[in-house]
Design a protein around this motif. Structure first.
Motif, PDB file in Angstrom:
ATOM      1  N   UNK A 105       0.751  -1.110  -0.070  1.00  0.00           N
ATOM      2  CA  UNK A 105      -0.010  -0.056  -0.071  1.00  0.00           C
ATOM      3  C   UNK A 105       0.945   1.361  -0.053  1.00  0.00           C
ATOM      4  N   UNK A 106       2.002   1.230   0.714  1.00  0.00           N
ATOM      5  CA  UNK A 106       2.739   2.542   0.884  1.00  0.00           C
ATOM      6  C   UNK A 106       3.444   2.618  -0.625  1.00  0.00           C
ATOM      7  N   UNK A 107       3.757   1.457  -1.093  1.00  0.00           N
ATOM      8  CA  UNK A 107       4.440   1.722  -2.577  1.00  0.00           C
ATOM      9  C   UNK A 107       3.409   2.234  -3.631  1.00  0.00           C
ATOM     10  N   UNK A 108       2.124   1.812  -3.625  1.00  0.00           N
ATOM     11  CA  UNK A 108       1.056   2.124  -4.548  1.00  0.00           C
ATOM     12  C   UNK A 108       0.993   3.664  -3.995  1.00  0.00           C
ATOM     13  N   UNK A 109       0.871   4.230  -2.679  1.00  0.00           N
ATOM     14  CA  UNK A 109       0.510   5.625  -2.520  1.00  0.00           C
ATOM     15  C   UNK A 109       1.875   6.457  -3.190  1.00  0.00           C
ATOM     16  N   UNK A 110       3.188   5.913  -2.885  1.00  0.00           N
ATOM     17  CA  UNK A 110       4.110   6.493  -3.579  1.00  0.00           C
ATOM     18  C   UNK A 110       4.124   6.691  -4.942  1.00  0.00           C
ATOM     19  N   UNK A 111       3.673   5.588  -5.527  1.00  0.00           N
ATOM     20  CA  UNK A 111       3.498   5.636  -6.982  1.00  0.00           C
ATOM     21  C   UNK A 111       2.447   6.855  -7.552  1.00  0.00           C
ATOM     22  N   UNK A 112       1.459   6.821  -6.783  1.00  0.00           N
ATOM     23  CA  UNK A 112       0.266   7.671  -7.006  1.00  0.00           C
ATOM     24  C   UNK A 112       0.802   8.990  -6.689  1.00  0.00           C
ATOM     25  N   UNK A 113       1.857   9.465  -5.772  1.00  0.00           N
ATOM     26  CA  UNK A 113       2.197  10.646  -5.394  1.00  0.00           C
ATOM     27  C   UNK A 113       3.146  11.017  -6.425  1.00  0.00           C
ATOM     28  N   UNK A 114       3.917  10.224  -6.963  1.00  0.00           N
ATOM     29  CA  UNK A 114       4.976  10.720  -8.151  1.00  0.00           C
ATOM     30  C   UNK A 114       4.155  10.817  -9.307  1.00  0.00           C
TER      31      UNK A 114
END
Length: 282
Positions: A105-114
């Protein structure tokens, strides 16, 4: 775009902290071997979906003169650092499904942020693919860590050494290409010479990793012949590729760098193979 490098450097910092924690927790070289093995797994996956199929584009802003190489450096930060370091942490700390789901979930959130910051772009990829794929990546790390802590032999040892050797060789050989333009490969697979170089060099060093691991898998009365044969193979291939005008060297020191790096990697390969053949480390 102007401050994109700071975000990517943040990922680098997190990765370094994770690796320090992993080594502090395990006090075991095999945890670092697991990290390098997961780098190899990441590189193989990324070669297919990113390099060949153009899944996404990174904009880290480190290489101003070549957007393709700049994107590859962004990919390297993801696949050489943050993904394998998180996988090693989950495996070494023996975290279960909850941590896998949270980390995914954290990686998905970082991907969305980028994506939102426009320092990363999807072509045909989606965050859903990331969320589906990462749990399998982490489960692979957990299973591999359990196995790597026991004596290894046969096909599993061979594949482990190929992935680790290929990861180190590929990284150390590609960085001068991307940042300094010391070498190009003209194979004619793609119109973009940077992409042509990237694809060929990936295949080239993977083949060398297989060859080196094969050479070191035999029993030798003396150690020096395997190093001589391995380095001789490298020099022969560099010469043959230069004669065929596939390899063009743009820095006088680059061939010496290649030989030196290969020697270091071969020394590490020999030591790592002995370590993995032995019983579990204390």
């Amino acid at each position: 775009m102007r401050y994109s490098s700071y975000w990517y450097l943040g990922l680098v910092a997190i990765s370094v902290v994770l690796l320090i924690l992993v080594y502090y927790k395990s006090r075991n070289h095999r945890s670092f071997a697991l990290f390098l093995g997961m780098v190899g797994v990441s590189y193989c996956i990324e070669f297919v979906i990113f390099t060949l199929l153009g899944s996404y584009q990174y904009y880290p802003g480190f290489i101003k003169h070549n957007s393709y190489y700049d994107s590859n450096i962004g990919s390297g930060i993801s696949n050489f650092l943050i993904l394998p370091s998180s996988a090693a942490a989950i495996a070494v700390f023996r975290k279960g499904w909850l941590w896998i789901v949270v980390t995914t979930g954290l990686f998905a959130a970082v991907e969305w942020l980028f994506l939102h910051l426009q320092i990363y772009r999807h072509n045909w990829w989606s965050i859903g693919y990331t969320a589906l794929g990462l749990p399998f990546y982490y489960l692979t790390a957990k299973a591999w860590y359990n196995r790597i802590m026991r004596p290894m032999k046969g096909l599993l040892l061979f594949v482990t050494l190929v992935l680790i050797t290929g990861a180190i060789l590929g990284t150390l050989m590609y960085l001068p290409i991307a940042f300094l333009g010391v070498r190009t490969y003209h194979i004619g697979w793609f119109e973009n010479i940077s992409r042509d170089t990237t694809v060929f060099v990936t295949v080239y060093w993977l083949v060398l990793a297989v060859a080196y691991t094969t050479i070191f898998s035999f029993t030798w009365s003396y150690a020096w012949p395997k190093y001589v044969i391995s380095l001789g193979l490298l020099i022969f291939l560099m010469s043959a590729l230069s004669q065929a005008d596939i390899l063009r060297t743009h820095a006088w020191w680059d061939p010496y760098y290649c030989v030196f790096v290969c020697l270091l990697v071969l020394l590490y390969l020999g030591a790592l193979r002995k370590r993995l053949l032995m019983g579990p480390a204390v």
